[in-house]
Write an enzyme that holds these catalytic residues in place. Structure first.
Site, mmCIF file in Angstrom:
data_model
loop_
_atom_site.group_PDB
_atom_site.id
_atom_site.type_symbol
_atom_site.label_atom_id
_atom_site.label_comp_id
_atom_site.label_asym_id
_atom_site.label_seq_id
_atom_site.Cartn_x
_atom_site.Cartn_y
_atom_site.Cartn_z
ATOM 1 N N GLU A 23 56.554 5.696 0.334
ATOM 2 C CA GLU A 23 55.183 5.458 -0.133
ATOM 3 C C GLU A 23 54.715 4.030 0.113
ATOM 4 O O GLU A 23 54.371 3.315 -0.834
ATOM 5 C CB GLU A 23 55.107 5.705 -1.652
ATOM 6 C CG GLU A 23 55.584 7.043 -2.127
ATOM 7 C CD GLU A 23 55.704 7.087 -3.653
ATOM 8 O OE1 GLU A 23 55.866 6.026 -4.298
ATOM 9 O OE2 GLU A 23 55.644 8.194 -4.201
ATOM 10 N N PRO A 24 54.663 3.583 1.350
ATOM 11 C CA PRO A 24 54.213 2.210 1.580
ATOM 12 C C PRO A 24 52.704 2.082 1.390
ATOM 13 O O PRO A 24 51.947 2.974 1.773
ATOM 14 C CB PRO A 24 54.587 1.960 3.047
ATOM 15 C CG PRO A 24 54.542 3.315 3.673
ATOM 16 C CD PRO A 24 54.901 4.306 2.613
ATOM 17 N N ARG A 61 43.936 -11.374 -6.150
ATOM 18 C CA ARG A 61 45.370 -11.687 -6.110
ATOM 19 C C ARG A 61 45.711 -13.149 -6.434
ATOM 20 O O ARG A 61 46.642 -13.399 -7.196
ATOM 21 C CB ARG A 61 45.989 -11.273 -4.770
ATOM 22 C CG ARG A 61 45.859 -9.771 -4.480
ATOM 23 C CD ARG A 61 46.677 -9.344 -3.281
ATOM 24 N NE ARG A 61 48.093 -9.445 -3.530
ATOM 25 C CZ ARG A 61 48.874 -10.400 -3.086
ATOM 26 N NH1 ARG A 61 48.404 -11.347 -2.313
ATOM 27 N NH2 ARG A 61 50.144 -10.425 -3.408
ATOM 28 N N TYR A 116 48.052 -13.146 -9.618
ATOM 29 C CA TYR A 116 49.484 -13.345 -9.339
ATOM 30 C C TYR A 116 49.800 -14.736 -8.807
ATOM 31 O O TYR A 116 50.901 -14.957 -8.320
ATOM 32 C CB TYR A 116 49.970 -12.365 -8.263
ATOM 33 C CG TYR A 116 49.566 -10.934 -8.377
ATOM 34 C CD1 TYR A 116 49.862 -10.200 -9.521
ATOM 35 C CD2 TYR A 116 48.936 -10.290 -7.325
ATOM 36 C CE1 TYR A 116 49.515 -8.860 -9.601
ATOM 37 C CE2 TYR A 116 48.597 -8.946 -7.391
ATOM 38 C CZ TYR A 116 48.885 -8.235 -8.532
ATOM 39 O OH TYR A 116 48.554 -6.914 -8.592
ATOM 40 N N CYS A 155 32.495 -18.273 -12.744
ATOM 41 C CA CYS A 155 32.686 -19.223 -13.841
ATOM 42 C C CYS A 155 34.013 -19.019 -14.532
ATOM 43 O O CYS A 155 34.091 -18.556 -15.677
ATOM 44 C CB CYS A 155 31.518 -19.117 -14.813
ATOM 45 S SG CYS A 155 29.987 -19.503 -13.970
ATOM 46 N N GLU A 156 35.070 -19.308 -13.824
ATOM 47 C CA GLU A 156 36.442 -19.235 -14.315
ATOM 48 C C GLU A 156 37.237 -20.276 -13.541
ATOM 49 O O GLU A 156 37.130 -20.333 -12.311
ATOM 50 C CB GLU A 156 37.087 -17.874 -13.990
ATOM 51 C CG GLU A 156 36.477 -16.671 -14.625
ATOM 52 C CD GLU A 156 37.020 -16.372 -16.018
ATOM 53 O OE1 GLU A 156 38.015 -17.015 -16.434
ATOM 54 O OE2 GLU A 156 36.428 -15.509 -16.668
ATOM 55 N N TYR A 214 45.234 -4.436 -1.678
ATOM 56 C CA TYR A 214 44.971 -4.957 -3.018
ATOM 57 C C TYR A 214 43.889 -6.048 -2.975
ATOM 58 O O TYR A 214 43.950 -7.031 -3.708
ATOM 59 C CB TYR A 214 46.268 -5.450 -3.688
ATOM 60 C CG TYR A 214 47.332 -4.375 -3.683
ATOM 61 C CD1 TYR A 214 47.208 -3.269 -4.532
ATOM 62 C CD2 TYR A 214 48.414 -4.403 -2.815
ATOM 63 C CE1 TYR A 214 48.149 -2.248 -4.513
ATOM 64 C CE2 TYR A 214 49.353 -3.389 -2.784
ATOM 65 C CZ TYR A 214 49.214 -2.315 -3.637
ATOM 66 O OH TYR A 214 50.132 -1.303 -3.610
HETATM 67 C C1 LIG Z 1 51.790 0.892 -5.854
HETATM 68 C C2 LIG Z 1 52.776 1.944 -5.541
HETATM 69 C C3 LIG Z 1 53.278 2.097 -4.254
HETATM 70 C C4 LIG Z 1 52.941 1.159 -3.127
HETATM 71 O O1 LIG Z 1 53.484 -0.093 -3.290
HETATM 72 P P1 LIG Z 1 53.395 -1.139 -2.077
HETATM 73 O O2 LIG Z 1 54.077 -2.324 -2.581
HETATM 74 O O3 LIG Z 1 51.947 -1.367 -1.816
HETATM 75 O O4 LIG Z 1 54.084 -0.522 -0.920
HETATM 76 C C5 LIG Z 1 54.137 3.151 -4.005
HETATM 77 N N1 LIG Z 1 54.498 4.008 -4.991
HETATM 78 C C6 LIG Z 1 54.041 3.893 -6.239
HETATM 79 C C7 LIG Z 1 54.464 4.863 -7.259
HETATM 80 C C8 LIG Z 1 53.169 2.859 -6.562
HETATM 81 O O5 LIG Z 1 52.735 2.732 -7.814
#
Ligand SMILES: *Cc1c(COP(=O)(O)O)cnc(C)c1O
Length: 438
Positions: A291-292, A330, A334, A360-361, A389
């Site tokens: 899941e990238p 970001r 972060y 304004c932060e 993101y």
């Molecule tokens: C956010 C997320 C991802 C993707 O993460 P990346 O760091 O963008 O690859 C994959 N799986 C799940 C469950 C997520 O919450």
């Protein structure tokens, strides 16, 4: 050099030897001159290279060649419909975390059977619509959700395919806010709990619990946390098989890191990652899923912004740009580093700037004491690594309309989101028309 705090606090400039996504000489991205584009599309705007995204998809598909792997793009990284369509055209599926992301994915042409549904807060309604749509499987994150899935599937008279999201208790060595695989994080369940789920799974006659899932965090630049997590998942899978619980799919999550800071960030080599997966799951005959999100799109995108003015502070130069934390959160959220590259093309001396937006932060700061060629009002700059993101985390804070998004492909561009109008921004709000008793 004096060792005073001020000097050491300076951020070093980008090493010249490390290439930018944008051609340094021509200032083009995917063949499109970004300065000229900024004359046609009002700044700030996001620009994404089709070529860069295609290349990433192809290298991932190549790395996994021969394995039964489904790539499910994490939609939250960049959920623009045109990006999802591009993803769909390459046979890539989706990892979704809400009903809205499911609707987007389906609309963009990603078939339901290539969608996995993750997230700790799935509601009964979301589960119901996903069941009706026919998503591939649910990555279940709590016992409560598992029982809800059973009830909703029962009322629909169907059987839901489910995977348990394991929290492998691994430190992904990334930013605390994007670490998800440690015991103290809200995500997934322990292996002990998952073991009980499988032992009792026969009692859930509308849930087919035969999958494992783990996602330990994001922006991971080191293979070791992946190795540890995947080995724990595989050991558990073997244990389950021996106990008579066949496992049809293992979803290894996303999390692959990218280069934000050139010359410093060294991402995992995708071939090494694929080898790790091959070795770890050599004994597994089912379907793998990956899941990238960030890895596919982050480096393909830039946020193009224009300098509004240079402001001389007491001890520093502020470069005030027209993009802000509402457009790209970001750095504020972060303390993330993004390369910032002036595109003016003039030969200027270096200056250390605090690059800030108009919001304004104090947190509306893209970089502190960043050394870059001198800029002046009107200059166009690009903020790199903004494809993931970025737009998807945008808001209208300070009543700033959402910025345009532009797709670049081999010298041409297409608007894939026009700038939100003020009327659209305020749509849905109203003065009280009537007061109701509850
Ligand atoms: C956010 C997320 C991802 C993707 O993460 P990346 O760091 O963008 O690859 C994959 N799986 C799940 C469950 C997520 O919450």
């Amino acid at each position: 050099m004096q060792a005073d705090a001020d000097t050491t606090a300076y951020e070093t400039s980008v090493p010249e030897c490390v290439p930018s996504i944008c051609d340094a000489v021509t200032r083009t991205l995917d063949g499109v001159d970004l300065r000229r584009l900024a004359e046609q599309v009002p700044t700030p705007f996001y620009a994404y290279s089709v070529q860069a995204i295609r290349t990433r998809i192809a290298s991932l598909q190549n790395a996994f060649r021969g394995l039964d792997v489904r790539i499910c793009y994490a939609v939250k990284a960049n959920s623009n419909l045109a990006i999802l369509q591009l993803i769909a055209q390459h046979g890539v599926g989706a990892d979704i975390v809400s009903h809205g992301e499911m609707q987007r994915s389906l609309k963009a042409g990603i078939p339901a059977e290539r969608i996995v549904f993750s997230g700790v807060g799935k509601t009964a309604d979301e589960i119901d619509t996903a069941l009706v749509a026919g998503v591939w499987r649910f990555n279940v994150e709590s016992a409560d959700e598992l029982h809800l899935l059973q009830r909703v599937a029962q009322s629909r008279g169907v059987c839901a395919r489910a995977a348990v999201r394991i929290n492998p208790d691994v430190d992904a060595r990334t930013h605390a806010k994007i670490s998800t695989g440690k015991a103290e994080n809200k995500f997934g369940v322990s292996i002990d709990e998952a073991r009980r789920w499988f032992a009792e799974s026969a009692s859930l006659d509308h849930v087919q619990l035969d999958g494992l899932h783990a996602h330990i965090g994001s922006q991971i630049l080191d293979l070791e946390p992946f190795r540890t997590a995947l080995q724990r998942v595989e050991a558990f899978r073997r244990e389950l098989v021996e106990a008579g619980h066949p496992v049809a799919s293992v979803d290894i999550g996303g999390g692959l890191g990218v280069v934000y800071r050139r010359g410093i960030d060294t991402p995992v080599d995708i071939a090494d990652y694929a080898s790790l997966v091959r070795e770890t799951f050599a004994g597994f005959k089912g379907t793998l899923a990956v899941e990238p999100g960030r890895w596919l799109v982050a480096e393909a995108g830039v946020l193009v912004t224009r300098a509004i003015r240079v402001k001389q502070g007491a001890d520093r130069h502020f470069l005030v740009v027209d993009a802000a934390m509402n457009d790209l959160l970001r750095p504020s959220l972060y303390e993330a580093w993004h390369e910032i590259v002036p595109l003016h093309g003039r030969d200027e001396a270096n200056v250390a700037y605090d690059v800030v937006g108009p919001v304004c932060e104090t947190g509306d700061t893209f970089a502190q004491r960043r050394v870059m060629p001198r800029c002046e009002a009107g200059d166009v700059l690009m903020i790199e690594g903004a494809g993931a993101y970025g737009a998807s985390m945008g808001s209208t804070y300070n009543s700033r309309p959402l910025p345009p998004e532009v797709l670049l492909d081999d010298g041409r561009y297409a608007i894939i989101r026009r700038r939100q109008t003020l009327a659209e921004m305020m749509a849905g709000e109203q003065f009280p028309q009537a007061w109701h008793d509850t």
